[in-house]
Design a protein around this motif. Sequence first.
Motif, short mmCIF file in Angstrom:
data_model
loop_
_atom_site.label_atom_id
_atom_site.label_comp_id
_atom_site.label_asym_id
_atom_site.label_seq_id
_atom_site.Cartn_x
_atom_site.Cartn_y
_atom_site.Cartn_z
N LYS A 141 -23.26 -69.13 -48.84
CA LYS A 141 -22.01 -68.78 -48.16
C LYS A 141 -21.02 -69.94 -48.23
O LYS A 141 -19.83 -69.75 -48.53
CB LYS A 141 -22.31 -68.42 -46.70
CG LYS A 141 -21.10 -68.08 -45.87
CD LYS A 141 -21.50 -67.39 -44.57
CE LYS A 141 -22.52 -68.17 -43.78
NZ LYS A 141 -22.87 -67.47 -42.51
N GLY A 150 -20.74 -69.74 -41.44
CA GLY A 150 -20.21 -69.23 -42.36
C GLY A 150 -18.74 -68.90 -42.32
O GLY A 150 -18.26 -68.66 -41.85
N HIS A 186 -17.52 -62.56 -52.82
CA HIS A 186 -17.10 -62.04 -51.52
C HIS A 186 -17.31 -60.54 -51.39
O HIS A 186 -16.80 -59.93 -50.45
CB HIS A 186 -15.62 -62.38 -51.28
CG HIS A 186 -15.37 -63.84 -51.18
ND1 HIS A 186 -14.10 -64.38 -51.03
CD2 HIS A 186 -16.21 -64.91 -51.21
CE1 HIS A 186 -14.17 -65.70 -50.98
NE2 HIS A 186 -15.45 -66.04 -51.10
N ASP A 238 -29.30 -68.77 -47.79
CA ASP A 238 -28.18 -67.88 -47.47
C ASP A 238 -26.97 -68.65 -46.97
O ASP A 238 -25.83 -68.37 -47.34
CB ASP A 238 -28.60 -66.87 -46.38
CG ASP A 238 -29.55 -65.80 -46.91
OD1 ASP A 238 -29.67 -65.67 -48.13
OD2 ASP A 238 -30.18 -65.12 -46.08
N ASN A 239 -27.23 -69.65 -46.10
CA ASN A 239 -26.13 -70.44 -45.55
C ASN A 239 -25.40 -71.20 -46.65
O ASN A 239 -24.17 -71.21 -46.72
CB ASN A 239 -26.65 -71.45 -44.53
CG ASN A 239 -27.45 -70.80 -43.42
OD1 ASN A 239 -28.48 -71.32 -43.02
ND2 ASN A 239 -27.00 -69.67 -42.91
N GLN A 290 -19.97 -74.42 -40.51
CA GLN A 290 -18.94 -73.46 -40.91
C GLN A 290 -17.61 -73.83 -40.27
O GLN A 290 -16.55 -73.72 -40.90
CB GLN A 290 -19.35 -72.05 -40.51
CG GLN A 290 -18.32 -71.01 -40.89
CD GLN A 290 -18.82 -69.60 -40.69
OE1 GLN A 290 -19.99 -69.33 -40.90
NE2 GLN A 290 -17.93 -68.71 -40.28
N MET A 336 -15.59 -62.52 -42.34
CA MET A 336 -16.07 -63.66 -43.14
C MET A 336 -15.04 -64.07 -44.17
O MET A 336 -14.73 -65.25 -44.33
CB MET A 336 -17.38 -63.28 -43.87
CG MET A 336 -18.65 -63.43 -43.07
SD MET A 336 -20.09 -62.99 -44.08
CE MET A 336 -20.03 -64.24 -45.37
N PRO A 340 -24.62 -65.14 -49.54
CA PRO A 340 -23.71 -65.46 -48.43
C PRO A 340 -23.70 -64.38 -47.36
O PRO A 340 -23.20 -64.61 -46.25
CB PRO A 340 -22.34 -65.57 -49.12
CG PRO A 340 -22.47 -64.82 -50.40
CD PRO A 340 -23.90 -64.98 -50.82
#
Length: 806
Positions: A112, A29, A383, A108-109, A90, A787, A737
Amino acid sequence: MSFWDLKRNRVVQVLAAPVLTIALIVSTGAIVSAWKFKDNAGVVVELMGLRPDKAEAYKFIANRYNKARRATGDLKHEVRVLVTPINNIQNEISSGQPLPNLYMAYGDNVAKFDALLKSVGRDDVAVNMAEAINWDTTYQPKKEEALYDRVKYIEPYVRNNATKGNKLTEGKSLDEITHSKGLNNTKFRPLKDSFIREGTYGEKLYVAPTAKSSMNGIINNRLFKEIIELIIGQKQEWVNVDSYETFNYLKTYGGDNLSWTNVQDKAQSSIDEKDDYKLTQANRFRNSNKNLKELITDFFDTPEITKGDANAYIANAMQDMSVLEVVLTAYAKLLHTQPNNKKFQQTIGMAIDDESGFVYAMQQNLKQKKEIYEWDMAQNSGHTLKLNDQTGADALNQTIDFYRHFAKISKLDSQAGSAGTSDHGYGGLGTKGQDKVYYSDKWVWGGTLTYYGSTAGNPYWAKPLPWTGRIEGTYNVPKIEAGIDHTKDFFEALTAKDKTNIGYIEGDKIQWTAIIEENPKDKKLQLAITKKGQVTKGQDKASKDEKAYLDLSTTEPTKIITTGFAWVLETDISIIAPPGYVTETTHSKNEQEGKEKPFKTVPNFVQQGPGIAMFKNKNQSKNEVAIDFLNYFLQAQNNTDFALTSGYVPSNYYAYFTNVQSNSDNAGAKIENNWNHYMKYIKHGLDETKGGYNPKEHNKNDWPAKVKLYPAKEALKEFVLGVVDGKFKFWTQIPSPFGDLMRFQVIVPWIHQKYRVTGAEPETNMTKENFWSTDNMKKIEVSIRNMYPVDGKLELESQLEKKESK
């Protein structure tokens, strides 16, 4: 070919381009700089940080795909599987390295990655996988379920993908791209709507559900029976355990002197807060006037249980966290009060390989208003992480109290030796310094009562110690010389119990020998006890001989030691859903005058499992090959064979059934002639002569020796049939994310630090007030800014409410 129809003219049209690259990555990520797609030769299936046995399952399907393509005369476009380090995708995004076409990831990945790409204006790169799947046109989400609103957008793709295509395919039909015959079992219909919901955010399906697993619990009924009998002081015949008299874990290692302590705990209502065995605030038995033994007796010493299914009763009880906590607390007290409790240093009340998953499961059991966290892609480019510290905090707060309770009564080692594993134990007696020992190992050794982890680990749920590990000692002989046969004398010297322990049966067809041989490990002459290999039905040659070696002596007397079944047996295991502190307002009460009873719980399982996602390439021929491979992977037989080699559960409805007979959960489940590959495997195992499914029989020249094939465990059967019949309900979070951050940077490390670090003093520091403190919130905000350095942000529900009130 029975498994794939590749027509020569179509393949040439679609794949006449140069050698293509598809990367399939497992990712977990970062700032996006310049980026591009992979231009390597070949079609690369990239698996990030994946275990070798799981990677072999992907290689197997890729190799089968290559074989099908070669059969059409196309020799250029090979699929190659590549395993790369964790976090690779990532790093590729943030450093501008080539991006893959396909990659394996959780929702989730992908959420992100999508947020990262959107922040630089590339919102057209992460593909809506609903456009890439060649859907079975009969599939429609169920309108009566709340889930319908999450997946109903798929309907236009269901109708149009096969014949008209879409934006991703540039109008070309998926029937042409995927070379489908148009039969239902060559297309994709999810077994459960929730399989789609897990990868869905807004109107985008981030991941195609190639296979699934679930966070579930398993209970060792053998150990459960023994614990309850020791505490209550009476036999509990309603708990049915095979060969129970042959082997009991506690009795075997502790002798016959085990008993519940004579010093009874006071009534729960009068125990001082500092008392180790005081139950947590959320436990509804906390203020009961009954002690632990009386509560256990109320729960389980009940003749009415014999009228129903014992496993179902135990599963229901263990899903009620108040009951589970009493059982685990009593188990810990039973162990701690024995005169020589060092004998039980492998005993654990509960082992967990995902503490955050445990929190999420409790959310559903509590039916709390909101989930612990949320986010919005439309806000701040996705974000901003919002923590619901008011309406979504109960599950986390109660879980913290639960761990704090067991940190008080049984501090275990910091981790399973130096293995660095993610699974941890609570409520027992642990040992330190066990190099490369997992708590899942402690589970199969037999001393762990409950274990919570992924169903993908089902091949390791039971691992009986072979007879070769259950015999040792010295055998007296007049002369030590290679080749001397002592078979007759040796087996006559064994007691009946010894023979039972090693599985020797008088008059059985299996041949046993006892001959002096050189042990190949140390070149020492020993007595080799050999169980000859057998030729089983469907096998061309006999299995390997099994050998155990005993020391020899011409002076010392014969002393042979055998032990019974020292590990968890397959028939010992029952499935239980993750628990929660349920209440009368959310679950029905099991009434019985004068007795405390478990509530009637709903088995809610946290659904999980990686899928395949896609980045759109400017080279449309690459996109088409990516779509082709994805749909090949989703076909019923390939989906089944992947599941049997990886431990996952197939996602395609047609892996289970050949036809759709109704919209009910168990459509066709009781009609055997409607069963397809996976249902045959679940019902009858790998033996095709008994109606099962063995992929090796269908692919005699297409099954590498290194690709493992696992028999269907009884507990796995119980889980799958519960899913198919609709008895088990699935619950899953929407992709975010911040999913990995919450799991692995917020919840899990905080629990471990407060629970295990020397000097952490969990009684004082492991509190909900500490977790929600300003200092800890600042640490979480730092993780968010790592992140998204430019605009990463943390919001608290309580702070937003204060602003709104002003």
